[in-house]
Design a protein around this motif. Structure first.
Motif, PDB file in Angstrom:
ATOM      1  N   ILE A   6      35.892 -32.031 -10.003  1.00  0.00           N
ATOM      2  CA  ILE A   6      35.093 -31.396 -11.061  1.00  0.00           C
ATOM      3  C   ILE A   6      33.837 -32.172 -11.416  1.00  0.00           C
ATOM      4  N   TYR A   7      33.746 -33.433 -10.940  1.00  0.00           N
ATOM      5  CA  TYR A   7      32.515 -34.200 -11.127  1.00  0.00           C
ATOM      6  C   TYR A   7      31.844 -34.419  -9.778  1.00  0.00           C
ATOM      7  N   ARG A   8      30.559 -34.658  -9.813  1.00  0.00           N
ATOM      8  CA  ARG A   8      29.790 -34.904  -8.587  1.00  0.00           C
ATOM      9  C   ARG A   8      29.726 -36.407  -8.347  1.00  0.00           C
ATOM     10  N   HIS A   9      30.009 -36.785  -7.119  1.00  0.00           N
ATOM     11  CA  HIS A   9      30.039 -38.206  -6.772  1.00  0.00           C
ATOM     12  C   HIS A   9      28.968 -38.476  -5.702  1.00  0.00           C
ATOM     13  N   TRP A  10      27.854 -39.065  -6.168  1.00  0.00           N
ATOM     14  CA  TRP A  10      26.739 -39.343  -5.253  1.00  0.00           C
ATOM     15  C   TRP A  10      26.777 -40.759  -4.702  1.00  0.00           C
ATOM     16  N   PHE A  11      27.526 -41.634  -5.343  1.00  0.00           N
ATOM     17  CA  PHE A  11      27.508 -43.042  -4.971  1.00  0.00           C
ATOM     18  C   PHE A  11      28.872 -43.458  -4.408  1.00  0.00           C
ATOM     19  N   ASN A  12      28.851 -44.486  -3.543  1.00  0.00           N
ATOM     20  CA  ASN A  12      30.074 -44.974  -2.931  1.00  0.00           C
ATOM     21  C   ASN A  12      30.752 -45.980  -3.853  1.00  0.00           C
ATOM     22  N   GLU A  13      32.024 -45.728  -4.136  1.00  0.00           N
ATOM     23  CA  GLU A  13      32.739 -46.549  -5.114  1.00  0.00           C
ATOM     24  C   GLU A  13      32.892 -47.999  -4.670  1.00  0.00           C
ATOM     25  N   ARG A  35      28.474 -21.323   5.519  1.00  0.00           N
ATOM     26  CA  ARG A  35      28.712 -21.555   4.093  1.00  0.00           C
ATOM     27  C   ARG A  35      28.165 -22.914   3.633  1.00  0.00           C
ATOM     28  N   PRO A  36      26.847 -23.039   3.534  1.00  0.00           N
ATOM     29  CA  PRO A  36      26.277 -24.316   3.056  1.00  0.00           C
ATOM     30  C   PRO A  36      26.709 -24.656   1.634  1.00  0.00           C
ATOM     31  N   ASP A  37      27.084 -23.653   0.840  1.00  0.00           N
ATOM     32  CA  ASP A  37      27.541 -23.929  -0.528  1.00  0.00           C
ATOM     33  C   ASP A  37      28.851 -24.713  -0.528  1.00  0.00           C
ATOM     34  N   PHE A  84      31.799 -30.078  -1.107  1.00  0.00           N
ATOM     35  CA  PHE A  84      32.593 -31.184  -0.571  1.00  0.00           C
ATOM     36  C   PHE A  84      31.770 -32.452  -0.367  1.00  0.00           C
ATOM     37  N   SER A  85      30.461 -32.307  -0.154  1.00  0.00           N
ATOM     38  CA  SER A  85      29.642 -33.496   0.095  1.00  0.00           C
ATOM     39  C   SER A  85      29.516 -34.389  -1.127  1.00  0.00           C
ATOM     40  N   PHE A 133      38.880 -31.843   2.943  1.00  0.00           N
ATOM     41  CA  PHE A 133      37.969 -30.887   3.589  1.00  0.00           C
ATOM     42  C   PHE A 133      38.685 -30.036   4.642  1.00  0.00           C
ATOM     43  N   PHE A 134      39.131 -30.652   5.723  1.00  0.00           N
ATOM     44  CA  PHE A 134      39.841 -29.901   6.767  1.00  0.00           C
ATOM     45  C   PHE A 134      41.169 -29.367   6.230  1.00  0.00           C
ATOM     46  N   GLN A 135      41.795 -30.136   5.349  1.00  0.00           N
ATOM     47  CA  GLN A 135      43.092 -29.748   4.797  1.00  0.00           C
ATOM     48  C   GLN A 135      42.999 -28.460   3.973  1.00  0.00           C
ATOM     49  N   THR A 136      41.823 -28.212   3.395  1.00  0.00           N
ATOM     50  CA  THR A 136      41.603 -26.984   2.624  1.00  0.00           C
ATOM     51  C   THR A 136      41.108 -25.851   3.502  1.00  0.00           C
ATOM     52  N   LEU A 137      40.152 -26.150   4.394  1.00  0.00           N
ATOM     53  CA  LEU A 137      39.519 -25.085   5.186  1.00  0.00           C
ATOM     54  C   LEU A 137      40.462 -24.488   6.225  1.00  0.00           C
ATOM     55  N   VAL A 138      41.284 -25.322   6.868  1.00  0.00           N
ATOM     56  CA  VAL A 138      42.156 -24.784   7.924  1.00  0.00           C
ATOM     57  C   VAL A 138      43.124 -23.742   7.360  1.00  0.00           C
ATOM     58  N   PRO A 139      43.864 -24.011   6.265  1.00  0.00           N
ATOM     59  CA  PRO A 139      44.738 -22.953   5.708  1.00  0.00           C
ATOM     60  C   PRO A 139      43.950 -21.770   5.140  1.00  0.00           C
ATOM     61  N   HIS A 140      42.687 -21.990   4.774  1.00  0.00           N
ATOM     62  CA  HIS A 140      41.854 -20.902   4.272  1.00  0.00           C
ATOM     63  C   HIS A 140      41.481 -19.928   5.397  1.00  0.00           C
ATOM     64  N   ILE A 141      41.326 -20.462   6.596  1.00  0.00           N
ATOM     65  CA  ILE A 141      40.848 -19.668   7.733  1.00  0.00           C
ATOM     66  C   ILE A 141      41.993 -19.177   8.620  1.00  0.00           C
ATOM     67  N   ILE A 142      42.992 -20.023   8.793  1.00  0.00           N
ATOM     68  CA  ILE A 142      44.071 -19.763   9.750  1.00  0.00           C
ATOM     69  C   ILE A 142      45.332 -19.295   9.013  1.00  0.00           C
ATOM     70  N   PRO A 143      46.029 -18.284   9.510  1.00  0.00           N
ATOM     71  CA  PRO A 143      47.282 -17.841   8.868  1.00  0.00           C
ATOM     72  C   PRO A 143      48.276 -18.982   8.741  1.00  0.00           C
ATOM     73  N   ARG A 144      48.967 -19.034   7.606  1.00  0.00           N
ATOM     74  CA  ARG A 144      49.883 -20.143   7.336  1.00  0.00           C
ATOM     75  C   ARG A 144      50.986 -20.250   8.388  1.00  0.00           C
ATOM     76  N   GLY A 145      51.365 -19.122   8.970  1.00  0.00           N
ATOM     77  CA  GLY A 145      52.415 -19.161   9.980  1.00  0.00           C
ATOM     78  C   GLY A 145      52.010 -19.891  11.243  1.00  0.00           C
ATOM     79  N   GLN A 146      50.699 -20.133  11.427  1.00  0.00           N
ATOM     80  CA  GLN A 146      50.220 -20.839  12.604  1.00  0.00           C
ATOM     81  C   GLN A 146      49.912 -22.303  12.312  1.00  0.00           C
TER      82      GLN A 146
END
Length: 525
Positions: free
Chosen positions: A143-150, A203-205, A210-211, A220-233
């Motif tokens: 919910i916050y934007r992180h521009w700097f490396n911790e 989807r640049p937005d 995520f950036s 990133f991949f953990q969210t996009l893969v289930p969003h795109i690919i059926p859960r059964g796969q």
């Protein structure tokens, strides 16, 4: 047949990167390398020169300066993935690796494994409710934007966060996304990788979101893969074996972990020590072997917890607040039989019940059904009994209407012994001294879940001395705690010697004590 394009992210050890790429490609697979832009240029040139003639190796088009927790790690991964999809059109799977990963199976086994199931392998659990994040930021990652490396810009990182928090400058998570989290070490099919890249390009937005997310390589991949690919796969797991310490640091594997690693249901392991040259050599040879039969036991995590937990603070000796004022009773005498071999202790308590009027219960804090009467519900749960142990024992005295009671405890229950000895009651301790042959220890390792039935004999040979020493150490700790007041019987003592100890412990006459000492097969395994 499966052909794997390994996405190799590295930042050090050019010799190791070269050896890893040559090893993986020798089996007919491919490697796409991203070498950290912050690492020395001569190291990168050494890698590129050494692998320039290998047509199964390619490099990301540009070297991105990577920092832990930032978008740069995902950007580097995407750069290597794009290079791999273009350079290796026959690759069927894309597998994320780091420079300190090593195979734990053969290439032939890995190819057969992937051919057997047309699915993606990526750990992905609910970001908000899974408990995957143990400490630190959770919602704040999104919910916050992180521009700097911790790590490199710690002051700016927390100033930026604090300003946003105080001003309420939160942002909304994209409504269409079910945010997931998991390990970054995935293995995805080609069609899945191409779908992810097409989604990213359109989807640049989503990329902008995520950036500026904190630690996006876990989401990133953990969210996009289930969003795109059926859960059964999708299989919700990684194919790379890794463990973390109590402090959240990756466990490092060394030369003596070979049998443990190949016994896990994974294709690779992270992270292998750079100094474990023998382990690296053996695992490298394994990858290019024809071995396809592996005894999978999956005991790695349990063994690690056992071997690293010896002597660690984790056992409590002081009573909880609800027990502080509870007592077994000053007027009562509690007699505790302590024994690692439960069947031996149970033969003794059965004899006590048969030859005296003493109430005797078995391992009430270790197993259900220990000759316990109805205690109003506290007896229905081991966790309740352990939590309210003094209250439970006091209720047993009241139930039987006696001022003397025998119970059994395992030698590992040192905290319970200590707790009862600190009580106002008169507590006596009897140790049944046990010896442990290899067959017993082999069975014990299986019973407590430290190994599976398929573990190798060589692994057993290494574990048995450790377990024997651990069990002996438990008895030594008990002797140190109780001191000279400890009563003790053993198969190596005469019946008269054991009877003398039993008489003193139980307060029974010599005849009854001798009958108990002569119990048929008392010490038999």
């Amino acid at each position: 047949m499966a052909r794997i394009a390994f996405i190799l992210l590295a930042h050090k050890d050019p010799a190791g990167v070269i050896a890893q790429a040559e090893r993986l490609t020798e089996a007919g697979d491919f490697v796409a390398i991203h070498f950290d832009g912050r690492s020395p240029t001569p190291d990168f040139e050494r890698i590129r020169t050494a692998l320039s003639a290998n047509s199964r190796v390619c490099f990301a088009r540009r070297r991105i300066k990577c920092g832990w927790g930032g978008w740069s790690l995902v950007a580097a991964t995407l750069a290597a993935v794009r290079a791999a999809t273009q350079a290796f059109p026959t690759a069927t799977h894309f597998y994320m690796l780091s420079g300190d990963c090593m195979p734990t199976k053969s290439a032939r086994y890995a190819h057969d494994f992937l051919d057997a199931n047309d699915v993606d392998y990526i750990e992905n659990v609910d970001f908000f409710n899974s408990g995957w994040i143990k400490t630190g930021f959770r919602d704040e990652r999104l919910i916050y934007r992180h521009w700097f490396n911790e790590r490199r810009q710690k002051k700016l990182f927390y100033i930026s966060y604090e300003i946003q928090r105080r001003l309420g400058l939160t942002r909304t998570v994209p409504a269409e996304l079910d945010i997931r989290i998991g390990s970054q070490w995935w293995c995805l099919r080609r069609q899945t990788i191409e779908s992810v890249l097409n989604f990213v390009d359109s989807r640049p937005d989503i990329i902008r979101f995520f950036s500026t997310t904190w630690i996006p390589d876990e989401t990133f991949f953990q969210t996009l893969v289930p969003h795109i690919i059926p859960r059964g796969q999708i299989r919700n797991r990684t194919l790379t074996f890794l463990m973390f310490t109590d402090y959240g640091m990756p466990v490092t594997f060394y030369n003596d972990h070979y049998d443990l690693l190949i016994g896990q249901d994974y294709l690779f392991a992270r992270k292998i020590s750079a100094e474990a040259l023998d382990l690296r050599e053996r695992l490298g040879a394994l990858w290019n072997s024809d071995e396809t039969s592996f005894a999978i036991s999956n005991e790695g995590r349990g063994l690690y917890r056992f071997l690293t937990g010896r002597g660690r603070a984790g056992r409590r000796f002081a009573p909880r607040f609800w027990e502080k004022d509870s007592s077994v009773g000053r007027q009562n005498q509690l007699m505790i039989v302590v024994c690692k071999k439960w069947h031996v202790a149970k033969r003794l308590t059965a004899g006590i019940r048969a030859r005296s009027d003493l109430p005797a219960v078995d391992f009430l804090f270790n197993e259900s059904g220990s000759h316990l009467p109805d205690l109003g519900g506290i007896d229905r749960s081991l966790s309740k009994l352990q939590r309210h142990r003094r209250a439970a024992v006091r209720m047993l005295f009241e139930h039987y209407g006696k001022s003397r009671l025998v119970i059994c405890l395992d030698t590992s229950n040192l905290e319970l012994v200590r707790d009862f000895m600190a009580d106002k009651s008169n507590t006596r301790i009897l140790l049944i001294d046990s010896d442990f042959d290899d067959d017993y220890l082999r069975g014990h390792l299986q019973r407590v879940g430290l190994v599976g039935e398929t573990i190798s004999d060589s692994a057993y040979r290494r574990l048995i001395p450790i377990m024997r020493a651990d069990l002996q150490h438990e008895a030594e700790l008990l002797s140190d705690l109780v001191g000279p007041a400890l009563f003790q019987i053993s198969r190596y003592k005469s019946d008269l010697e054991n009877a003398e100890q039993l008489s003193g412990f139980l307060g029974v006459d010599n005849k009854v004590a001798l009958e108990l000492a002569q119990t048929t097969d008392l010490f038999r395994d």
